[in-house]
Scaffold this motif. Structure first.
Motif, PDB file in Angstrom:
ATOM      1  N   GLU A  10       0.825  -1.215   0.000  1.00 46.15           N
ATOM      2  CA  GLU A  10       0.000   0.000   0.000  1.00 46.15           C
ATOM      3  C   GLU A  10       0.861   1.269   0.000  1.00 46.15           C
ATOM      4  O   GLU A  10       0.640   2.194  -0.763  1.00 46.15           O
ATOM      5  N   ASP A  11       1.870   1.283   0.887  1.00 46.23           N
ATOM      6  CA  ASP A  11       2.719   2.462   1.057  1.00 46.23           C
ATOM      7  C   ASP A  11       4.010   2.305   0.255  1.00 46.23           C
ATOM      8  O   ASP A  11       5.118   2.401   0.774  1.00 46.23           O
ATOM      9  N   ILE A  12       3.827   2.095  -1.063  1.00 51.26           N
ATOM     10  CA  ILE A  12       4.966   1.720  -1.922  1.00 51.26           C
ATOM     11  C   ILE A  12       6.088   2.769  -1.920  1.00 51.26           C
ATOM     12  O   ILE A  12       7.252   2.445  -2.116  1.00 51.26           O
ATOM     13  N   GLU A  13       5.720   4.022  -1.628  1.00 52.41           N
ATOM     14  CA  GLU A  13       6.746   5.083  -1.658  1.00 52.41           C
ATOM     15  C   GLU A  13       7.777   4.965  -0.533  1.00 52.41           C
ATOM     16  O   GLU A  13       8.775   5.677  -0.528  1.00 52.41           O
ATOM     17  N   ARG A  14       7.531   4.065   0.419  1.00 56.85           N
ATOM     18  CA  ARG A  14       8.484   3.860   1.526  1.00 56.85           C
ATOM     19  C   ARG A  14       9.609   2.892   1.169  1.00 56.85           C
ATOM     20  O   ARG A  14      10.527   2.670   1.959  1.00 56.85           O
ATOM     21  N   LEU A  56       5.816  -9.445   8.302  1.00 55.53           N
ATOM     22  CA  LEU A  56       5.290  -8.563   9.339  1.00 55.53           C
ATOM     23  C   LEU A  56       6.292  -7.431   9.529  1.00 55.53           C
ATOM     24  O   LEU A  56       7.467  -7.673   9.791  1.00 55.53           O
ATOM     25  N   ASP A  57       5.820  -6.223   9.357  1.00 53.11           N
ATOM     26  CA  ASP A  57       6.701  -5.060   9.426  1.00 53.11           C
ATOM     27  C   ASP A  57       6.642  -4.492  10.842  1.00 53.11           C
ATOM     28  O   ASP A  57       5.761  -3.706  11.174  1.00 53.11           O
ATOM     29  N   PRO A  90       9.019   8.508  -6.156  1.00 52.13           N
ATOM     30  CA  PRO A  90       7.775   9.254  -5.946  1.00 52.13           C
ATOM     31  C   PRO A  90       6.586   8.455  -6.492  1.00 52.13           C
ATOM     32  O   PRO A  90       6.747   7.719  -7.474  1.00 52.13           O
ATOM     33  N   LYS A  91       5.436   8.621  -5.854  1.00 54.35           N
ATOM     34  CA  LYS A  91       4.233   7.852  -6.260  1.00 54.35           C
ATOM     35  C   LYS A  91       3.973   8.040  -7.746  1.00 54.35           C
ATOM     36  O   LYS A  91       4.055   9.148  -8.259  1.00 54.35           O
TER      37      LYS A  91
END
Ligand code: G1P
Length: 280
Positions: free
Chosen positions: A158-162, A244-245, A183-184
């Motif tokens: 979901e938070d691919i920009e990380r 698991l993050d 960047p997204k």
């Protein structure tokens, strides 16, 4: 194969507790997260492990040592249940301190004398896996088939920009480029790297070269990975099993819930809690 655990970071997403307790010691109930990585290594046939720490992580060294006084006390009491829980893992564990927080690339260079001329696995203790084939083993198998550096990946978070994103070659296995925190909308693919890397010693001269060119701020591994990728020496392995993050509070909480489901007494608490509380 040897293993390297990068445990020098500040753990700033978990302040204030990480002022005094290393992030790697934050437990899923009673088991510090570093234990999961060490177990993964041992299950993957890796028993020589270097932990890269820093001055505020002294407790990691104590935790991974024997506790002779407790051993003696529990033995005298015949408390075999407690006694069973305290021996350190049966691994050869070494420590080196990163003296200044100069980034992952700098930390990796500290592992060079330990690693020698063999491939090795680096783990970020933020990423843990419960059950299934250990990710380190999955990377080793891919290395045995390809002789390349292997990046562990997941698909389309979901938070691919990380994350670091991969540009994938036509063969669907090698990568041609690696873009850190794109960047997204500008990601070269939806395949992103997570905290397990199988490096070959080829990484070290590239890390040294990149460090010389590096201007300011933390120095990571991106330069070296890009060089290796362009030479066709990097492949990826999409890891089987749920990652698991534990590197951020929401992910850590989720890890607790997943872990709770594997322990019957905790699972009961969770079930009862959900039955008694409306969560919306
Ligand atoms: C690091 C890496 C990044 C990777 C991520 C996985 O980023 O630099 O390439 O995708 O871990 O968790 P960090 O989380 O340190 O910002």
């Amino acid at each position: 194969m040897k293993g390297v655990i990068l445990a020098a970071g500040y753990g700033s997403r978990f302040l204030p507790v990480t002022k005094t307790i290393p992030k790697e010691m934050l437990p899923l109930i009673n088991k510090p997260s570093i234990d999961f990585i060490i177990e993964e290594f041992l299950e993957s046939g890796i028993n020589e492990i270097l932990v890269i720490t820093s001055r505020r992580k002294k407790v990691l060294e104590d935790y991974l040592d024997r506790e002779v006084e407790l051993e003696y006390t529990f033995k005298m009491q015949g408390a075999s249940g407690k006694l069973k829980k305290i021996p350190p893992p049966e691994a050869h564990i070494f420590f080196v301190r990163q003296k200044e927080m100069l980034g992952v690339g700098h930390a990796l260079l500290l592992s060079k004398p330990f690693v020698g001329h063999e491939p090795f696995i680096t783990a970020y203790p933020d990423d843990i896996f419960l059950g299934g084939k250990p990710p380190a083993r999955q990377l080793i198998e891919t290395y045995e088939q390809t002789n390349c550096t292997v990046l562990a990946t997941i698909y389309n978070p979901e938070d691919i920009e990380r994350y670091g994103t991969l540009a994938i070659a036509e063969d669907g296995l090698h990568i041609t480029d690696f873009v850190e925190k794109a960047p997204k909308g500008e990601e070269p693919s939806r395949e992103v790297s997570i905290g397990r890397y199988l490096y070959t010693p080829e990484i070290f001269p590239l890390l040294e070269e990149g460090l010389k060119k590096h201007k300011k701020g933390e120095y990571n591994h991106t330069y070296s990975l890009k060089q290796l990728a362009r030479q066709g020496k990097v492949v990826f392995k999409r890891i089987e099993g749920e990652r698991l993050d534990t590197g951020e509070p929401e992910g850590f909480f989720r890890a607790l819930l997943v872990y709770a489901q594997t322990v019957p007494e905790l699972k009961n608490v969770l079930k009862n809690f959900l039955a008694e509380n409306e969560l919306n």
